[in-house]
Motif scaffolding. Structure first.
Motif, PDB file in Angstrom:
ATOM      1  N   MET A  75      40.994   8.682  90.852  1.00 14.72           N
ATOM      2  CA  MET A  75      39.930   7.769  90.739  1.00 14.72           C
ATOM      3  C   MET A  75      38.479   8.116  91.033  1.00 14.72           C
ATOM      4  SD  MET A  75      41.580   5.128  89.505  1.00 14.72           S
ATOM      5  CE  MET A  75      40.400   3.958  89.555  1.00 14.72           C
ATOM      6  N   ILE A  76      37.600   7.976  90.104  1.00 16.25           N
ATOM      7  CA  ILE A  76      36.351   8.586  90.480  1.00 16.25           C
ATOM      8  C   ILE A  76      35.385   7.164  90.440  1.00 16.25           C
ATOM      9  CG2 ILE A  76      34.178   9.865  89.537  1.00 16.25           C
ATOM     10  CD1 ILE A  76      36.633  11.660  89.944  1.00 16.25           C
ATOM     11  N   PRO A  77      34.774   6.700  91.662  1.00 13.30           N
ATOM     12  CA  PRO A  77      33.797   5.677  91.701  1.00 13.30           C
ATOM     13  C   PRO A  77      32.533   6.057  91.263  1.00 13.30           C
ATOM     14  CG  PRO A  77      34.972   6.141  93.778  1.00 13.30           C
ATOM     15  CD  PRO A  77      35.375   7.286  92.907  1.00 13.30           C
ATOM     16  N   VAL A  78      31.994   5.316  90.349  1.00 18.47           N
ATOM     17  CA  VAL A  78      30.508   5.889  89.967  1.00 18.47           C
ATOM     18  C   VAL A  78      29.541   4.685  90.470  1.00 18.47           C
ATOM     19  CG1 VAL A  78      29.494   5.856  87.626  1.00 18.47           C
ATOM     20  CG2 VAL A  78      31.892   6.472  87.823  1.00 18.47           C
ATOM     21  N   VAL A  79      28.235   5.236  90.431  1.00 18.42           N
ATOM     22  CA  VAL A  79      26.998   4.611  90.571  1.00 18.42           C
ATOM     23  C   VAL A  79      26.193   5.144  89.776  1.00 18.42           C
ATOM     24  CG1 VAL A  79      26.170   6.070  92.433  1.00 18.42           C
ATOM     25  CG2 VAL A  79      25.152   3.885  91.803  1.00 18.42           C
ATOM     26  N   VAL A  80      25.627   4.011  88.655  1.00 19.01           N
ATOM     27  CA  VAL A  80      24.677   4.337  87.504  1.00 19.01           C
ATOM     28  C   VAL A  80      23.461   4.012  87.955  1.00 19.01           C
ATOM     29  CG1 VAL A  80      24.061   3.909  85.322  1.00 19.01           C
ATOM     30  CG2 VAL A  80      26.438   4.119  85.641  1.00 19.01           C
ATOM     31  N   ARG A 178      31.581   9.777  98.063  1.00 21.14           N
ATOM     32  CA  ARG A 178      32.149   8.596  97.733  1.00 21.14           C
ATOM     33  C   ARG A 178      31.855   8.160  96.373  1.00 21.14           C
ATOM     34  NH1 ARG A 178      29.484   4.854 102.252  1.00 21.14           N
ATOM     35  NH2 ARG A 178      31.316   3.349 101.772  1.00 21.14           N
ATOM     36  N   TYR A 179      30.762   8.685  95.854  1.00 15.94           N
ATOM     37  CA  TYR A 179      30.533   8.271  94.465  1.00 15.94           C
ATOM     38  C   TYR A 179      30.158   9.422  93.721  1.00 15.94           C
ATOM     39  CZ  TYR A 179      29.108   4.041  97.311  1.00 15.94           C
ATOM     40  OH  TYR A 179      29.093   3.047  98.133  1.00 15.94           O
ATOM     41  N   LEU A 180      30.067   9.320  92.229  1.00 14.71           N
ATOM     42  CA  LEU A 180      29.472  10.231  91.153  1.00 14.71           C
ATOM     43  C   LEU A 180      28.552   9.397  90.775  1.00 14.71           C
ATOM     44  CD1 LEU A 180      29.338  12.095  88.804  1.00 14.71           C
ATOM     45  CD2 LEU A 180      30.932  10.511  87.549  1.00 14.71           C
ATOM     46  N   GLU A 316      36.106  21.250  96.570  1.00 11.86           N
ATOM     47  CA  GLU A 316      34.976  20.690  96.871  1.00 11.86           C
ATOM     48  C   GLU A 316      34.822  19.228  96.621  1.00 11.86           C
ATOM     49  OE1 GLU A 316      32.263  21.920  97.611  1.00 11.86           O
ATOM     50  OE2 GLU A 316      30.405  21.055  96.836  1.00 11.86           O
ATOM     51  N   ARG A 317      35.556  18.518  95.890  1.00 11.85           N
ATOM     52  CA  ARG A 317      35.540  17.053  95.603  1.00 11.85           C
ATOM     53  C   ARG A 317      36.709  16.070  96.354  1.00 11.85           C
ATOM     54  NH1 ARG A 317      30.935  16.557  93.577  1.00 11.85           N
ATOM     55  NH2 ARG A 317      29.996  18.081  91.676  1.00 11.85           N
ATOM     56  N   TYR A 318      37.445  16.969  96.926  1.00 11.34           N
ATOM     57  CA  TYR A 318      38.578  16.375  97.664  1.00 11.34           C
ATOM     58  C   TYR A 318      38.219  15.179  98.510  1.00 11.34           C
ATOM     59  CZ  TYR A 318      42.783  15.918 100.706  1.00 11.34           C
ATOM     60  OH  TYR A 318      43.832  15.523 101.502  1.00 11.34           O
ATOM     61  N   PRO A 319      37.097  15.056  99.274  1.00 11.72           N
ATOM     62  CA  PRO A 319      36.711  13.610  99.892  1.00 11.72           C
ATOM     63  C   PRO A 319      36.587  12.703  99.057  1.00 11.72           C
ATOM     64  CG  PRO A 319      35.253  15.628 100.643  1.00 11.72           C
ATOM     65  CD  PRO A 319      36.013  15.938  99.304  1.00 11.72           C
ATOM     66  N   LEU A 320      36.344  12.556  97.820  1.00 14.45           N
ATOM     67  CA  LEU A 320      36.181  11.601  96.897  1.00 14.45           C
ATOM     68  C   LEU A 320      37.617  10.914  96.895  1.00 14.45           C
ATOM     69  CD1 LEU A 320      34.265  12.533  93.358  1.00 14.45           C
ATOM     70  CD2 LEU A 320      33.948  10.559  95.084  1.00 14.45           C
ATOM     71  N   LEU A 321      38.799  11.621  96.899  1.00 12.95           N
ATOM     72  CA  LEU A 321      40.077  10.756  97.045  1.00 12.95           C
ATOM     73  C   LEU A 321      40.199   9.681  98.021  1.00 12.95           C
ATOM     74  CD1 LEU A 321      42.221  13.968  96.325  1.00 12.95           C
ATOM     75  CD2 LEU A 321      41.353  12.204  94.695  1.00 12.95           C
TER      76      LEU A 321
END
Ligand SMILES: [Zn+2]
Length: 424
Positions: A75-80, A178-180, A316-321
């Motif tokens: 899952m990739i949480p996104v903010v636009v 926490r966000y892309l 590098e992006r493990y924390p996003l999980l």
């Protein structure tokens, strides 16, 4: 007659030139490497880590949980962040949602145009196992739509990253662990987008997309009106390199994409040979080539593995999980703040809305004197705005303030009252 034909040819040539995909990630990468000497070393370490995991592993379907998930997508949480200089650039929620839908199709090989993938490339075409969703919790813990809108005085942004900083007319990144972050705005010179460097500075992390190449419908313009610019740039954000390796017959560090001399443009057909890549030819339908939106339709298993390696423990992006911004319960929103007079009588001022995005309204009540001055302080006590209340109800433009808690102080020279509000 001849001149008309010549003119038409000129116009068509001009259009063809204008309508070429222009991704500036490679140029941006060089710029960042020059500016931040530590990034090259960090990128090399990430590369070594990726290599150590090897390719052709599907962490998800193998269920061995190398990335911490045994089933289901990452899952990739996104903010636009929508930056608009005029109202037409302030793209609709529908256009943003359309883009998210496309990402979910493309990254799980659910796109309708997989049927257009050439038969010889179908065996390596892969679902990459990523799912994108707009964030539901903002950085302060409050509910959000995952879409932030900011008016900007900048008419067009360049690859200098000003779009990523409120102090430069853009909007600050939300925590990359926490966000892309996706910034959408008007870009100079026909640039469609660019991505940050994996291992680069955290405040710059994310992708930037032109408002004319984002999502579908609305302001999106053919031939980049099918949301593939974001698919491509997020590929970079997930550590993919252009299929030609950004050099003549270069290496994209993926084994199942054929070598190719340079980018493919427009909408090729048949076998395009280069770099001794017969009989397959260039994989011009790959999302990491430069073809038109309607002519790209696949990632490969090798690309999937390279992307997923960022999500292995230590990646590098493990924390996003561990990001909880899709699932946590939001804090209760503050509502309009009312300040009582010192004697405990009638309220002396009411402030709304709270939280506020671009303006707060201050309403004086009771016996409060007009001409009262109002000052806004940030959390460290720095005065960021002053104004005079010349009528009972005054609107204050706070669009230039960054997100956070502020204190509004009203003073009539004898007594002062303080109210707190949240700027979103
Ligand atoms: Zn690119």
């Amino acid at each position: 007659m001849k001149r008309t034909v010549l003119f038409q040819i000129l116009v068509l040539t001009q259009l063809a030139v204008c309508a070429q995909r222009d991704c500036r990630t490679a140029e941006y990468r060089t710029q960042i490497m020059d500016k931040y000497p530590g990034v090259a070393q960090r990128a090399a370490a990430i590369e070594a880590f990726t290599k150590s995991l090897g390719q052709a592993r599907n962490y998800i379907t193998n269920g061995t949980s190398a990335v911490g998930v045994s089933s289901g997508p990452i899952m990739i949480p996104v903010v636009v962040h929508v930056l608009y200089n005029n109202s037409s650039q302030n793209i609709s929620d529908a256009q943003v949602h359309a883009q998210i839908d496309i990402l979910n199709q493309d990254y799980q090989r659910l796109n309708a145009d997989t049927v257009k993938t050439a038969p010889e490339f179908r065996p390596v075409a892969a679902s990459c196992g990523f799912r994108f969703e707009l964030a539901r919790i903002d950085t302060l813990g409050y509910a959000t739509t995952g879409i932030v809108r900011r008016h900007t005085g900048i008419s067009a942004f360049d690859i200098n990253d000003h779009i990523k900083f409120s102090s430069m007319g853009g909007d600050d990144a939300w925590d990359r662990d926490r966000y892309l972050n996706i910034w959408v705005g008007n870009l100079t010179g026909g640039i469609l987008g660019y991505s940050s460097v994996v291992g680069g500075p955290s405040a710059n992390d994310g992708v930037v997309i032109a408002y004319t190449a984002f999502g579908t419908g609305g302001t999106s313009q053919a031939p980049f009106n099918k949301g593939r610019t974001a698919t491509h740039e997020i590929g970079h954000w997930l550590n993919l390199i252009h299929t030609w390796g950004d050099s003549d017959c270069g290496d994209d560090l993926v084994s199942d994409t054929p070598p190719q001399q340079t980018s493919d443009r427009g909408c090729p057909s048949g076998v395009v040979l280069s770099c001794n890549n017969a009989p397959l030819g260039n994989m011009y339908a790959n999302f990491m080539d430069f073809t038109n939106d309607e002519c790209m339709n696949l990632f490969t298993a090798g690309q999937r593995d390279r992307m997923q390696a960022l999500f292995a423990p230590g990646g590098e992006r493990y924390p996003l999980l561990s990001s909880n911004v899709l699932t946590a319960t939001p804090l209760a929103s503050p509502t309009s703040a009312t300040v009582q007079s010192d004697t405990g009588g009638d309220p002396v001022l009411v402030l709304y809305p709270n939280p506020a995005t671009s303006q707060v309204t201050v309403r004086l009540t009771g016996s409060t004197v007009l001409g009262t001055s109002v000052e806004i302080y940030n959390q460290v006590g720095l005065k960021v705005m002053t104004a005079s209340l010349t009528q009972e109800t005054t609107d204050l433009n706070i669009s230039s303030l960054t997100r956070g808690i502020y204190f509004l102080k009203v003073s009539d020279g004898k007594s002062g009252h303080v109210s707190r509000f949240l700027k979103m």
